[in-house]
Design a protein around this motif. Structure first.
Motif, PDB file in Angstrom:
ATOM      1  N   PRO A 100      46.278  26.782  75.622  1.00  0.00           N
ATOM      2  CA  PRO A 100      44.966  26.862  76.264  1.00  0.00           C
ATOM      3  C   PRO A 100      44.246  28.203  76.000  1.00  0.00           C
ATOM      4  N   ILE A 101      44.984  29.281  75.830  1.00  0.00           N
ATOM      5  CA  ILE A 101      44.355  30.584  75.573  1.00  0.00           C
ATOM      6  C   ILE A 101      43.614  30.586  74.237  1.00  0.00           C
ATOM      7  N   HIS A 102      44.093  29.812  73.271  1.00  0.00           N
ATOM      8  CA  HIS A 102      43.414  29.728  71.978  1.00  0.00           C
ATOM      9  C   HIS A 102      42.061  29.042  72.128  1.00  0.00           C
ATOM     10  N   SER A 103      42.022  27.978  72.918  1.00  0.00           N
ATOM     11  CA  SER A 103      40.757  27.290  73.193  1.00  0.00           C
ATOM     12  C   SER A 103      39.811  28.207  73.961  1.00  0.00           C
ATOM     13  N   ALA A 104      40.336  28.909  74.947  1.00  0.00           N
ATOM     14  CA  ALA A 104      39.516  29.823  75.743  1.00  0.00           C
ATOM     15  C   ALA A 104      38.918  30.926  74.865  1.00  0.00           C
TER      16      ALA A 104
END
Length: 127
Positions: free
Chosen positions: A86-90
């Motif tokens: 999820p941090i990559h998407s964020a």
């Protein structure tokens, strides 16, 4: 609709890079080869574009860089990781907001089939 055609073209270029190189290399290798493919496809692309933040009406260089930018159209964030988190998407969504660009692609080259490593984003909606 134009954004969809552009992202399809970019994904096609990324698939070609993945076919040639496969998984397991450094992100920078994929970036260089994808830049070559994008240029060959007639797309204006820039790599490692500085992305300042605006803080209290002042532009500040905080060290952010876009992996690949198709000016005013699309941000491409590349990864070569075991799994997208999820941090990559964020990260990509934040870059899109800071750059005021509505479309983004998150591409992880460390997969067996590239289609499994691609996520499209639009500031109006994300998937």
């Amino acid at each position: 609709m134009e954004a969809d055609l552009l992202t399809q073209k970019v994904i096609g270029c990324a698939i070609e890079v993945h076919k040639q190189l496969g998984p397991g290399l450094l992100e920078s290798s994929y970036e260089s080869c994808l830049m070559y493919e994008l240029t060959q496809a007639g797309l204006l692309a820039k790599s490692q574009v500085l992305l300042p933040i605006t803080y209290k009406h002042v532009e500040i260089d905080a060290g952010y860089r876009l992996d690949i930018l198709l000016p005013n159209k699309l941000i491409i964030e590349l990864k070569a990781v075991d799994k997208l988190l999820p941090i990559h998407s964020a990260q990509l969504l934040t870059y899109m907001k800071l750059a005021e660009i509505n479309s983004g692609l998150l591409i992880n080259f460390n997969v067996n089939k590239l289609v499994d490593g691609v996520k499209r984003f639009n500031l109006a909606k994300s998937e």
